[in-house]
Write an enzyme that holds these catalytic residues in place. Structure first.
Site, mmCIF file in Angstrom:
data_model
loop_
_atom_site.group_PDB
_atom_site.id
_atom_site.type_symbol
_atom_site.label_atom_id
_atom_site.label_comp_id
_atom_site.label_asym_id
_atom_site.label_seq_id
_atom_site.Cartn_x
_atom_site.Cartn_y
_atom_site.Cartn_z
ATOM 1 C CG LEU A 1 105.488 72.497 29.350
ATOM 2 C CD1 LEU A 1 106.455 71.565 28.639
ATOM 3 C CD2 LEU A 1 105.141 73.683 28.454
ATOM 4 N N GLY A 2 101.301 72.118 31.947
ATOM 5 C CA GLY A 2 100.042 71.459 32.271
ATOM 6 C C GLY A 2 100.171 69.960 32.386
ATOM 7 N NE ARG A 3 99.534 68.293 37.650
ATOM 8 C CZ ARG A 3 100.261 68.052 38.746
ATOM 9 N NH1 ARG A 3 101.125 67.061 38.731
ATOM 10 N NH2 ARG A 3 100.107 68.773 39.828
ATOM 11 N N GLY A 4 101.979 68.013 30.729
ATOM 12 C CA GLY A 4 102.086 67.390 29.408
ATOM 13 C C GLY A 4 100.998 67.792 28.444
ATOM 14 C CG PHE A 5 96.396 68.223 28.946
ATOM 15 C CD1 PHE A 5 95.798 67.797 27.769
ATOM 16 C CD2 PHE A 5 95.864 67.791 30.141
ATOM 17 C CE1 PHE A 5 94.701 66.957 27.777
ATOM 18 C CE2 PHE A 5 94.763 66.951 30.176
ATOM 19 C CZ PHE A 5 94.171 66.536 28.995
ATOM 20 C CG HIS B 1 108.423 70.012 48.413
ATOM 21 N ND1 HIS B 1 109.061 68.881 48.000
ATOM 22 C CD2 HIS B 1 107.691 70.408 47.349
ATOM 23 C CE1 HIS B 1 108.744 68.593 46.766
ATOM 24 N NE2 HIS B 1 107.899 69.510 46.342
ATOM 25 C CE1 TYR C 1 109.591 66.331 43.505
ATOM 26 C CE2 TYR C 1 111.562 67.357 42.628
ATOM 27 C CZ TYR C 1 110.248 67.443 43.014
ATOM 28 O OH TYR C 1 109.583 68.648 42.912
#
Length: 323
Positions: A203-207, A121, A52
């Site tokens: 969170l579904g990548r923000g969805f 990973h 990251y």
């Protein structure tokens, strides 16, 4: 904040904090304030990786948690690296010599002597997983890691890795938008073996947090390359997210809280790690730990979002995921 146990005896907060997004055009000061606020709210589980931000994230997390070492569980990962010629592409390396060197570098960046939970990973398809986990087991014996985990691994890889050294956690994408852990028997396997489950992108990548209303709301990041965010799929998935938002409103919680509470209800060995590079997201997310969904509410959630309802695959190239 309630507590849960990963594996045999790794005690963590019921909801952790995924810190990876803090190295994607985020503000370091706000990210640090978010980590400090997480501590105030009882979060003890912080997730990072050497990939990251090319190591920036580990440095950020290490600085933010300095002086609080005895209160927290720090998880990091090894095995992914960004192609130096094309940083948009990730490569895998699970060779023992690479793992040993990468661990030393992570410890320096984090400013600690031991990584609490160290994940492979990704499974390197060119290196037997037994060799990768064997090298990580040596790190445990040397006191450089306390517990081991694996990320995005198939049932076969989980079993093979666990036979070399007991795994404490599996980290894999799991949410109302990504049901593969149930469909492929991955969660059943971790439960059988006593391995904790740490869903990332819960969170579904923000969805599922209701952050997107139109394509224009999407950040200019790798989500724009993912099939679920292509225009036609985006419209269908937005309608699904809207059904869940309406149900959350009826229950009396936010969309994000509904999605996290649904995961927490899967089992007491599940510890989601939503990202939260801003305090407002964090504060909304952690309140999900106090929500106990009833059987009827869980049924209604399943009716609103059956496992086959999401349009589009997670990635354009699913060979990236060890299945």
């Amino acid at each position: 904040m309630k507590r849960r146990v990963l594996g045999r005896d790794l005690h963590v907060s019921a909801i952790g904090l995924g810190c990876g997004g803090m190295s994607k055009d985020a503000d370091d000061a706000e990210s640090t304030a978010t980590i400090h606020r997480a501590l105030e709210l009882g979060v003890t589980f912080f997730d990072t990786s050497d990939v990251y931000g090319f190591g920036h994230n580990e440095e950020l997390v290490g600085r933010a948690l300095r002086g609080r070492r005895g209160e927290v569980v720090i998880a990091s990962k090894v095995g992914n690296y960004k192609d130096p010629d094309d940083p948009s592409k990730l490569r895998t390396n699970g060779r023992p010599e690479y793992i040993r060197a990468a661990c030393e570098a992570s410890l320096r960046r984090l400013g600690i002597e031991t990584i609490d939970l160290y994940y492979l990973h990704r499974v390197d398809l060119n290196t037997p997983v037994e060799e990768s986990i064997g090298a990580m087991a040596e790190l445990v014996r040397a006191g450089k890691a306390r517990y081991l985990g694996i990320s995005e691994a198939s049932v076969e890889s989980i079993r093979r890795a666990h036979a070399v050294h007991p795994l404490t956690a599996l980290q894999t994408e799991w949410s109302l938008f990504s049901r593969e852990p149930e469909e492929l028997g991955i969660y059943a396997t971790t439960r059988e073996l006593g391995i904790g489950f740490v869903p990332w992108a819960p969170l579904g990548r923000g969805f599922l947090a209701g952050r997107f209303k139109t394509m224009a709301d999407l950040p200019t990041d790798n989500r724009r390359t993912m099939p679920r965010f292509h225009p036609e799929n985006f419209r269908r998935n937005l309608a699904l997210a809207e059904r869940l938002r309406e149900l959350a409103a009826e229950i009396g919680c936010s969309s994000a809280q509904l999605a996290l509470a649904w995961l927490l209800a899967r089992g007491d060995d599940v510890v989601p790690i939503p990202g939260g590079e801003r305090r407002e997201f964090l504060e909304d997310n952690v309140r999900a730990a106090e929500i106990a969904l009833t059987p009827d509410q869980l049924r209604r959630i399943e009716d609103a979002a059956p496992s086959d309802a999401v349009a589009g695959a997670r990635y354009a190239d699913m060979t990236w995921v060890n299945r």
